[in-house]
Scaffold this active site. Structure first.
Site, PDB file in Angstrom:
ATOM      1  NE  ARG A 153     -39.045  14.897   6.785  1.00  0.00           N
ATOM      2  CZ  ARG A 153     -39.304  16.079   7.338  1.00  0.00           C
ATOM      3  NH1 ARG A 153     -39.705  16.145   8.597  1.00  0.00           N
ATOM      4  NH2 ARG A 153     -39.182  17.190   6.652  1.00  0.00           N
ATOM      5  N   PRO A 188     -47.532  16.359  13.572  1.00  0.00           N
ATOM      6  CG  PRO A 188     -48.740  15.143  12.010  1.00  0.00           C
ATOM      7  CD  PRO A 188     -47.412  15.196  12.685  1.00  0.00           C
ATOM      8  CD  GLU A 189     -48.392  20.976  18.023  1.00  0.00           C
ATOM      9  OE1 GLU A 189     -49.129  21.531  18.863  1.00  0.00           O
ATOM     10  OE2 GLU A 189     -47.352  21.498  17.581  1.00  0.00           O
ATOM     11  NE  ARG A 216     -40.556  19.518  20.863  1.00  0.00           N
ATOM     12  CZ  ARG A 216     -40.380  18.658  21.856  1.00  0.00           C
ATOM     13  NH1 ARG A 216     -39.648  19.018  22.894  1.00  0.00           N
ATOM     14  NH2 ARG A 216     -40.929  17.466  21.825  1.00  0.00           N
ATOM     15  CE  LYS A 253     -48.315  16.282  20.439  1.00  0.00           C
ATOM     16  NZ  LYS A 253     -46.858  16.450  20.585  1.00  0.00           N
ATOM     17  CG  HIS A 295     -41.953   9.076  -0.286  1.00  0.00           C
ATOM     18  ND1 HIS A 295     -40.664   8.603  -0.368  1.00  0.00           N
ATOM     19  CD2 HIS A 295     -41.918  10.353  -0.768  1.00  0.00           C
ATOM     20  CE1 HIS A 295     -39.881   9.552  -0.855  1.00  0.00           C
ATOM     21  NE2 HIS A 295     -40.610  10.616  -1.104  1.00  0.00           N
TER      22      HIS A 295
END
Length: 309
Positions: free
Chosen positions: A138, A2-3, A294, A61, A117
């Site tokens: 994750r 997320p940004e 990236r 962030k 999760h």
């Protein structure tokens, strides 16, 4: 990951549904979710119990919840530590949230089935019937409790004191950013992703802002004039504000707001993720190139690479 727009959407949800509530109990269901809280799960749960959640805050962030109450303040006093005193907070502590690649902060009914999760559950001492859950497939993210920077008006956790202000922050200094950009002698996309220069910009919004500015990602920062820097910052702000208006960018179910809703800005992306699709300005197919583990997406006609120096 997320940004700024995605984290700000989550912050607004937390501010609406969690701020002002008092913690009744904390359940840590996976040790990796509190690995940054070095004192361990039991300490994390014990120190949060009885504390009141303050206004949710964000820088770039990074997201955190200042906490107030007698527990940690009394403990600090017993240890001979003078707590930070501010008008709204009686001691300098904050819960820092690392969302990582798949972390979600969800406000759920207490009787809702547990997510597969689910890593941390926080219940509150009121009758609103909802609780805060940290869900992370994750396990790259987590929650941790930290001291805040003494005297800082934003109650910034000390572990992120090195993070620069973000371009939507009213206190962001455009002139200082330009000067730092020129001194750094790097390339423009590397500079945009340097959180010590400007926070909140990640791979997606860097590519989008550079496409709008018609700048190649390898453009040297030493070539930037003040007007060019101002133009780039304007595009960064525009793309982030537009993303905020539609809830951010969600490519899968791993990024959601606190109520489980996804963002829709991926439908408006001009460069990122559009390999081989026509540029919306000139029709040239968008290209993707490997870049720092990236990918960079760009139009080879609108964003010509810099000439070798």
């Amino acid at each position: 990951m997320p940004e700024l727009p995605e984290v700000e959407v989550v912050r607004r949800g937390l501010d609406r549904w969690v701020s002002g509530r008092t913690v009744d109990a904390v359940e840590v269901r996976h040790p990796r979710a509190i690995r940054r809280h070095t004192a361990g799960a039991a300490d994390f749960a014990d120190r949060l119990k009885g504390l009141r959640i303050g206004t949710a805050r964000r820088r770039g962030k990074y997201l955190w919840l200042p906490v107030t109450g007698g527990g940690p303040a009394a403990q600090s006093a017993a240890e001979g530590i003078t707590p930070v005193i501010t008008p709204s907070v009686t001691h300098g502590l904050a819960v820092l949230a690392h969302l990582g690649m798949s972390g979600q902060l969800l406000v759920q009914p207490q009787d809702a089935p547990d997510e597969k999760h689910l890593r941390i559950r926080i219940r509150f001492a009121d009758d609103l019937g909802t609780e805060l859950r940290f869900v992370d497939q994750r396990t790259f993210g987590g929650l941790s409790l930290h001291d805040t920077v003494p005297g800082d008006a934003d109650l910034l956790p000390d572990v992120i004191a090195h993070i620069a202000r973000d371009p939507l922050d009213p206190a962001f200094d455009d002139a200082a950013f330009h000067d730092a950009l020129r001194r750094r002698r790097t390339t423009v996309k590397r500079a945009l992703l340097d959180q010590s220069l400007i926070s909140g910009v990640g791979n997606i919004y860097a590519d989008e802002a550079l496409w709008r500015a018609r700048l190649h990602y390898e453009r040297p920062t030493v070539t930037f004039t003040r007007p060019r820097t101002a133009e780039l910052l304007g595009h960064v702000r525009d793309v982030m504000n537009e993303a905020l208006a539609v809830g951010g960018t969600s490519f899968d179910s791993l990024y959601v707001n606190v109520n489980g809703e996804s963002g829709y800005f991926e439908r408006s992306l001009d460069a990122y993720g559009r390999e081989d699709e026509p540029c919306r300005r000139c029709g040239t197919p968008i290209r993707r190139r490997p870049w720092m583990n990236r990918s960079s997406y760009f139009c080879p006609r609108c964003q010509r690479p810099p000439r070798p120096r």
